[in-house]
Design a protein around this motif. Structure first.
Motif, PDB file in Angstrom:
ATOM      1  N   VAL A   1     -34.509  -6.302 -85.707  1.00 14.71           N
ATOM      2  CA  VAL A   1     -33.887  -7.383 -86.460  1.00 14.71           C
ATOM      3  C   VAL A   1     -33.208  -8.283 -85.433  1.00 14.71           C
ATOM      4  CG1 VAL A   1     -32.144  -7.975 -88.170  1.00 14.71           C
ATOM      5  CG2 VAL A   1     -33.505  -5.882 -88.449  1.00 14.71           C
TER       6      VAL A   1
ATOM      7  N   ARG B   1     -30.610 -11.208 -84.170  1.00 16.16           N
ATOM      8  CA  ARG B   1     -29.329 -11.803 -84.541  1.00 16.16           C
ATOM      9  C   ARG B   1     -29.123 -13.152 -83.870  1.00 16.16           C
ATOM     10  NH1 ARG B   1     -23.979  -9.724 -86.272  1.00 16.16           N
ATOM     11  NH2 ARG B   1     -22.463 -11.219 -85.518  1.00 16.16           N
TER      12      ARG B   1
ATOM     13  N   ARG C   1     -16.702 -12.686 -79.330  1.00 15.36           N
ATOM     14  CA  ARG C   1     -15.709 -12.762 -80.406  1.00 15.36           C
ATOM     15  C   ARG C   1     -14.315 -12.949 -79.826  1.00 15.36           C
ATOM     16  NH1 ARG C   1     -12.315  -9.839 -83.958  1.00 15.36           N
ATOM     17  NH2 ARG C   1     -12.638 -10.520 -86.101  1.00 15.36           N
TER      18      ARG C   1
ATOM     19  N   GLY D   1      -7.190 -12.585 -81.038  1.00 14.14           N
ATOM     20  CA  GLY D   1      -6.053 -13.437 -81.346  1.00 14.14           C
ATOM     21  C   GLY D   1      -6.307 -14.290 -82.566  1.00 14.14           C
ATOM     22  N   ASP D   2      -5.508 -15.323 -82.744  1.00 16.58           N
ATOM     23  CA  ASP D   2      -5.489 -16.072 -83.993  1.00 16.58           C
ATOM     24  C   ASP D   2      -6.054 -17.476 -83.872  1.00 16.58           C
ATOM     25  OD1 ASP D   2      -4.354 -13.969 -85.325  1.00 16.58           O
ATOM     26  OD2 ASP D   2      -2.296 -14.588 -84.853  1.00 16.58           O
ATOM     27  N   ASP D   3      -6.751 -17.782 -82.792  1.00 14.89           N
ATOM     28  CA  ASP D   3      -7.234 -19.139 -82.574  1.00 14.89           C
ATOM     29  C   ASP D   3      -8.390 -19.452 -83.543  1.00 14.89           C
ATOM     30  OD1 ASP D   3      -8.322 -21.485 -81.722  1.00 14.89           O
ATOM     31  OD2 ASP D   3      -8.177 -21.011 -79.581  1.00 14.89           O
TER      32      ASP D   3
ATOM     33  N   MET E   1     -12.565 -19.163 -83.254  1.00  8.73           N
ATOM     34  CA  MET E   1     -13.320 -18.335 -84.185  1.00  8.73           C
ATOM     35  C   MET E   1     -14.405 -19.151 -84.875  1.00  8.73           C
ATOM     36  SD  MET E   1     -13.883 -15.352 -85.332  1.00  8.73           S
ATOM     37  CE  MET E   1     -12.531 -14.196 -85.094  1.00  8.73           C
ATOM     38  N   PHE E   2     -14.081 -20.396 -85.226  1.00  6.45           N
ATOM     39  CA  PHE E   2     -15.079 -21.277 -85.846  1.00  6.45           C
ATOM     40  C   PHE E   2     -16.275 -21.460 -84.908  1.00  6.45           C
ATOM     41  CE2 PHE E   2     -17.076 -25.322 -86.622  1.00  6.45           C
ATOM     42  CZ  PHE E   2     -17.228 -25.332 -87.999  1.00  6.45           C
TER      43      PHE E   2
ATOM     44  N   TYR F   1     -17.216 -19.476 -82.571  1.00  5.64           N
ATOM     45  CA  TYR F   1     -17.913 -18.190 -82.455  1.00  5.64           C
ATOM     46  C   TYR F   1     -18.849 -17.966 -83.645  1.00  5.64           C
ATOM     47  CZ  TYR F   1     -18.577 -13.119 -82.812  1.00  5.64           C
ATOM     48  OH  TYR F   1     -19.112 -11.866 -82.971  1.00  5.64           O
ATOM     49  N   VAL F   2     -18.370 -18.334 -84.834  1.00  5.71           N
ATOM     50  CA  VAL F   2     -19.171 -18.054 -86.038  1.00  5.71           C
ATOM     51  C   VAL F   2     -20.300 -19.054 -86.203  1.00  5.71           C
ATOM     52  CG1 VAL F   2     -19.093 -17.937 -88.572  1.00  5.71           C
ATOM     53  CG2 VAL F   2     -17.291 -16.870 -87.213  1.00  5.71           C
ATOM     54  N   TYR F   3     -20.048 -20.324 -85.890  1.00  2.00           N
ATOM     55  CA  TYR F   3     -21.029 -21.348 -86.268  1.00  2.00           C
ATOM     56  C   TYR F   3     -21.756 -22.045 -85.124  1.00  2.00           C
ATOM     57  CZ  TYR F   3     -19.253 -20.915 -91.002  1.00  2.00           C
ATOM     58  OH  TYR F   3     -18.907 -20.423 -92.224  1.00  2.00           O
TER      59      TYR F   3
ATOM     60  N   LEU G   1     -29.669 -11.310 -79.181  1.00  3.29           N
ATOM     61  CA  LEU G   1     -29.404  -9.937 -79.587  1.00  3.29           C
ATOM     62  C   LEU G   1     -30.447  -9.496 -80.594  1.00  3.29           C
ATOM     63  CD1 LEU G   1     -25.540 -10.179 -79.992  1.00  3.29           C
ATOM     64  CD2 LEU G   1     -26.714  -8.599 -78.452  1.00  3.29           C
TER      65      LEU G   1
END
Lengths: 990, 86
Positions: free
Chosen positions: B17, B19, B26, B29-31, B35-36, B38-40, B52
């Motif tokens: 599979v 990815r 990843r 912390g709270d940034d 994170m945005f 990283y996700v998109y 991957l």
């Protein structure tokens, strides 16, 4: 029944001692084993095989191979009828039945031939031009008319009675084509110990050797090929795949091939597949696919009786058939003269040889002139006339016109190496002017061409080329070939001049026979600006027929180059794509049809359920019991209502083995679970279970389930049935990629445990009786407690979990004991009124209890949407934490989970219905949410539903309209708390 | 397509599979911005690309597979999990 008037008195690789009878268009004929349908029909004097695609022109046989564009017939009848089968590749069998296509009412008299009169309507791009307007007329008028008028065979519409299978092969060297080059390469590699697969589309090996009189090494070509095959067949590391066409080359040495296992038999033998689809993974491959001859474009070049010269030689030499009585050869190559010599040797009257070249060597022409055959040099054909062919109008180099009466015209326009496989991965062919042919340019890694496919046309050169390719292949694999002497073979003359068309080409001069593309279509396309090969293809449909341009494409590109004043090297050629030959969808499907479409997973007590009236439902690959029907029950609702009431009033058992189960071990499992779930797990004591919600990294809910701590470093997780595999993948990603420092092992145990929910107020009584050694009192095993036990000597686990909202347990035993456990529980449970319930009753009870399930965990809900926002821990990081805080995901206006009940207490609320404020117009702007799950609640005695409603948490007690524009009928509903049954949770804790 | 699994050997890509891009890491912390991304946010390079792949129907290892997006050539594959000291 007639004789075989065109069968030559001797010769051919046919078995004259045996006779086969067959029928074409209802008429009976005779042939011999070794014949194809085409050769047998020619032997019987049949010239007309079918009608063309657009103009319904009468068509005969053009070739003797798989590139045949004209002689397409429907083979067999009834459910086994196969349209558009090439008569040139159908091996004759006794009782064969075939019918011609695309003619009405009969092949001889086709009223649709009127299309020729309207030919100006059917020019290049006619679809685009003629029927642009009005749009309605297209659907109602033009398309039905065109579909009836144009086209080929029709499918039977019946279910295919045969079956197909898939197989895989792995080898060091794949040799595609068992002609002279391929046989030499396979012999060399096989003798050196390489694992070889040799594939050829024909039933007999030898390729062009079967169609020529010149032998090699003192043997006839067919004889040498048979000896080579015998030697290869004795090598255990060599696999011979005859009747197998390699149709595609894919990444990393993967090839697709189709083996016609039983197509040469009347019907497959019992248990035998009709065809086998191969995936052949080869470290190296040699393309020894040979070359096919190309025709020349002239007026009337499609008339029955006009045939490729190589096909004429093949019919004479391989099949012992005279394709005509009076022949003319029209050639641009030396190889055409070989056919002239073959015709004389077969005793067929040769009237004339017309060579487009002004100079022809004596070696070629003298033997022909010597027997009084007229030779025209610098010649052209003006037109071929008659149907079938009766006369040929030609002109010689001095401009003098000649007319020949003939019923056979052998055309030799040059050779097209069969190089499509080398181009499937995007590698471009290269034009070689010296041989007037495209050859592989740069080839994909691991693939090499040899023989005629490499542009070698002399037999001596071909053998040497096969050997060179084998040595190269072995070398890259670190192996050595010690070659023995090659058989001696002459290099037959093969000079060629590039000629695409001849004469005026004003009337019907065909470039692509199967799609009825003419020379004037190409001229027109160029005039209208379609000057790239890819545009030309799509505008005229040149090369888009089932022969994939093998016959007409090079001529088409030659004409395009001439019309645009470019060289062929500049024009280029179109990209070849798989498959090289048509492959039946059934072959790709293989055994995956009907109930074998995908694997079926059965739980341990499947047979028990089947024996107790269950109706199964698919849950992914799983078969789950949907409900259990008692003999007197006539409606599924009766069964489901009974199951719910009996469970809530007594005790019920449900097979929940399909839930995903994952065992985790190691010192860091707690830490990992804290990062996977929104709520805290590291604090979970041994012997306790906890419900958890997982998010995706984008903040939306991914899955839910329970985790039980079996021991300090041993944990057990359940997932939803649908997400068992994705959650396993997610855990492996987390522990291998995100946090490899965590010491955690994880393994799926879904299929290792059989698990049963035992629910209802009498469940404890039942378990006390069924497991007498275990203390299942509330003190020993409270709500959300878990314990291990042994049942019949095997490890078992008992969890106090409830999905139904009742006092309930989940009991797990090793899968092989599942059926025995169910038998035991029902034996003991009879005294307690135990019943079995299925997924429908399970669903009703979870809706009554307001538990979100798949319909609510739909990929666009947040934990807060589902009323579980307060579970989220603020003391730790977890996947999805940051993204779940995005403004849009915390907007209080987002639809939240609510319950619905009908205002009238009776009307069914349908899942999927949209929620509107009373009086609001049913338009998207007023849409406030929708119903996710709905059922009739036997517990409450009226329909209920779960829904997602904007500001839902603040709207309990309000009235909404459930609008269902698809199924009609709006229903007024009251918004309420989603937990309809036992909101305080007293029952499950008791 | 074949993937050379360092654990199982050369295997059919249908066992795996995908990815996608292996590059994003990843953020701790709270940034939210990080994170945005990283996700998109993903690169889409023409040429060598590390992605991957999960050997779902094999050893269940996550792999870093280096693939040429121009011609699908797979240059190599290694376990995504860093080698642990023995």
């Amino acid at each position: 029944m007639t004789g075989q008037p065109f069968r030559l008195p001797h010769g051919g690789l046919i078995d004259r001692l045996h006779t086969l009878s067959f029928r074409f268009d209802g008429k009976a004929y005779l042939g011999h084993p070794g014949d194809t349908l085409a050769s047998a029909l020619l032997a019987n004097g049949v010239r007309l095989f079918g009608r063309s695609f657009k103009y319904h022109r009468p068509r005969g046989v053009l070739t003797a191979g798989s590139e045949e564009p004209n002689a397409l017939v429907t083979l067999r009848s009834g459910a086994r009828a196969e349209p558009n089968t090439r008569a040139t590749t159908i091996e004759l069998f006794d009782g064969l039945e075939a019918t011609s296509q695309n003619r009405w009412p009969s092949l001889g008299l086709d009223l649709m031939a009127i299309n020729q009169v309207f030919a100006p309507l059917f020019v290049a791009g006619f679809y685009y031009k003629t029927f642009m307007w009005p749009a309605k007329a297209w659907e109602k008028l033009y398309e039905p008319v065109i579909r009836r008028a144009a086209g080929l065979g029709a499918v039977s519409g019946l279910e295919d009675p045969d079956h197909y299978e898939h197989d895989h092969a792995f080898c060091d060297l794949l040799v595609v084509g068992a002609g002279p080059a391929g046989l030499v390469a396979a012999l060399d590699a096989g003798r050196a110990g390489l694992r070889v697969v040799l594939a050829d589309e024909n039933p007999l090996a030898g390729g062009h050797l079967l169609s020529e009189r010149a032998g090699l090494g003192g043997l006839g070509g067919a004889q040498w090929a048979a000896m080579a095959m015998a030697e290869l067949a004795a090598m255990p590391h060599v696999r011979l795949l005859m009747r197998t066409t390699v149709f595609g080359r894919f990444d990393d040495g993967e090839h697709g091939a189709i083996e016609q296992v039983a197509d040469h038999l009347p019907v497959p033998r019992p248990g035998q597949p009709r065809q086998r689809l191969w995936k052949i993974v080869a470290r190296r491959a040699i393309l020894a696919t040979g070359a096919t001859e190309r025709p020349i474009v002239f007026d009337g070049n499609d008339r029955p009786g006009v045939m490729l010269a190589s096909a004429v030689s093949t019919y004479c030499l391989r099949y012992g058939v005279a394709p005509g009585r009076r022949a003319v050869v029209f050639t641009a190559t030396d190889s055409g003269w070989t056919t002239a010599h073959d015709l004389l040797a077969a005793g067929i009257t040769l009237v004339a040889v017309i060579d487009t070249r002004s100079v022809v060597t004596d070696a070629l022409a003298a033997p022909v002139r010597a027997v009084g055959v007229q030779v025209l040099t610098g010649g052209q054909i003006i037109a071929a006339k008659g149907s079938p062919l009766t006369s040929i109008e030609a002109r010689d180099g001095t401009g003098r016109t000649h007319r020949f009466a003939a019923d056979l015209l052998a055309v030799a326009g040059g050779w097209n190496p069969q190089i499509a496989l080398a181009a499937h991965l995007g590698h471009k062919p290269a034009w070689r002017a010296d041989i007037a042919a495209y050859v592989p340019g740069d080839t994909p890694p691991g693939l090499d061409a040899a023989g005629a496919a490499e542009g070698r046309f002399g037999l001596g050169d071909i053998l040497a080329s096969g050997r060179r390719a084998a040595i190269d292949a072995a070398q890259t694999l670190g192996r050595t070939i010690n070659p023995s002497p090659l058989p001696h073979a002459e290099n037959t003359p093969h000079a060629v001049s590039a000629v695409w068309a001849s004469g005026p080409c004003k009337a019907k001069a065909f470039v692509d026979f199967q799609h009825d593309v003419t020379a004037s279509d190409i001229t027109l396309a160029v005039r209208e600006g379609f000057t790239s090969v890819e545009h030309l293809k799509r505008y005229t449909t040149l090369g888009m027929a089932t022969d994939q341009g093998r016959v007409g494409q090079v001529n088409g590109h030659g004409l395009l180059a001439a019309a645009t004043g470019r060289a062929l090297a500049e024009t280029g050629t179109i990209r070849a794509r798989p498959p090289v030959v048509p492959v039946a969808i059934g072959a790709f499907g293989g055994h995956h049809r009907g109930r074998h479409f995908r694997p079926e997973r059965r739980t341990a007590s499947h047979d028990w359920a089947a024996a107790h009236g269950t109706v199964f439902v698919d849950a992914g690959q799983w078969k789950r019991a949907q409900w259990f029907s008692l003999p007197h029950e006539t409606d599924w609702r009766q069964s489901v209502d009974r199951e719910v009431s009996a469970t809530r009033g007594g005790v019920g058992l449900c097979d929940v083995s399909t839930l995903g189960k994952i065992e985790l071990a190691g010192p860091d499992v707690g830490t990992l679970l804290d990062r996977l779930y929104i709520n805290m797990f590291s604090t979970l004591p041994v012997g306790k279970a906890r419900y958890g919600v997982m998010l995706r990294e984008d903040g939306l809910v991914f899955d839910d389930g329970t985790v039980t701590r079996i021991a300090d470093d041993r944990w057990f997780m359940t997932t939803t049935t649908a997400n068992a595999a994705p959650v396993m993948r997610h855990i492996d990603f987390a522990r291998q990629v995100l946090w490899p420092d965590l010491d955690v092992a994880a393994v799926s145990v879904t299929e290792q445990w059989a698990t049963y929910a035992i629910a209802g107020p009498r469940s404890r009584d039942l378990l006390t009786a069924a497991l007498p050694d275990l203390d299942v009192s509330n003190a020993a095993l409270p709500y959300m407690g878990a314990t291990t036990l042994r049942w019949r000597g095997h490890a078992a686990r008992l969890y106090r979990l409830s999905f139904s909202g009742e006092l309930a347990y989940e009991l797990s035993v090793p899968a092989r004991l599942g059926a025995a456990l169910v038998e035991h529980l029902f034996a003991v449970g009879a005294a307690f009124g135990l019943i079995a319930y299925g997924t429908e009753a399970l669903g009703v009870m979870r809706i009554e209890k307001g538990h979100p399930a798949g319909n609510e965990l739909n990929g666009w809900t947040t934990a807060t949407d589902l009323g579980m926002g307060r579970m989220a821990s603020t003391k730790k990081d977890y996947i999805g934490r940051i993204m779940a805080a995005r403004p849009a995901l915390v907007d209080p206006a987002r639809p939240r989970l609510v319950g619905l009940r009908p205002v009238d207490g009776a009307s069914a609320i349908r899942a999927g219905g949209h929620l509107l404020r009373p009086g609001a117009a049913p338009v998207a702007a007023n849409d406030e949410g929708f119903v996710t799950s709905a059922c009739f609640s036997p517990t409450l005695g009226h329909p209920i539903a779960l829904a997602l409603l904007a500001h839902g948490a603040q709207r309990h007690g309000e009235e909404v309209v459930v609008h269902d524009p698809v199924r009609g009928a709006d229903v007024r509903a009251l918004v309420c708390d989603p937990v309809f049954h036992d909101p305080a949770g007293e029952k499950l804790r008791g | 397509m074949r993937i050379p699994c360092p654990f199982c050997g050369s295997r059919d890509s249908r066992e795996f599979v995908s990815r996608g891009d292996a590059a994003p890491v990843r953020p701790a912390g709270d940034d939210a911005e990080a994170m945005f991304d990283y996700v998109y946010l993903r690169d889409n390079p023409a040429g060598l690309f590390e992605e991957l792949w999960y050997h779902a129907q094999g050893c269940r290892n996550w792999l870093r597979v280096e693939r040429n997006t121009r011609d699908h050539t797979i240059v190599g594959a290694r376990l995504a999990r860093p080698e642990r000291a023995a």
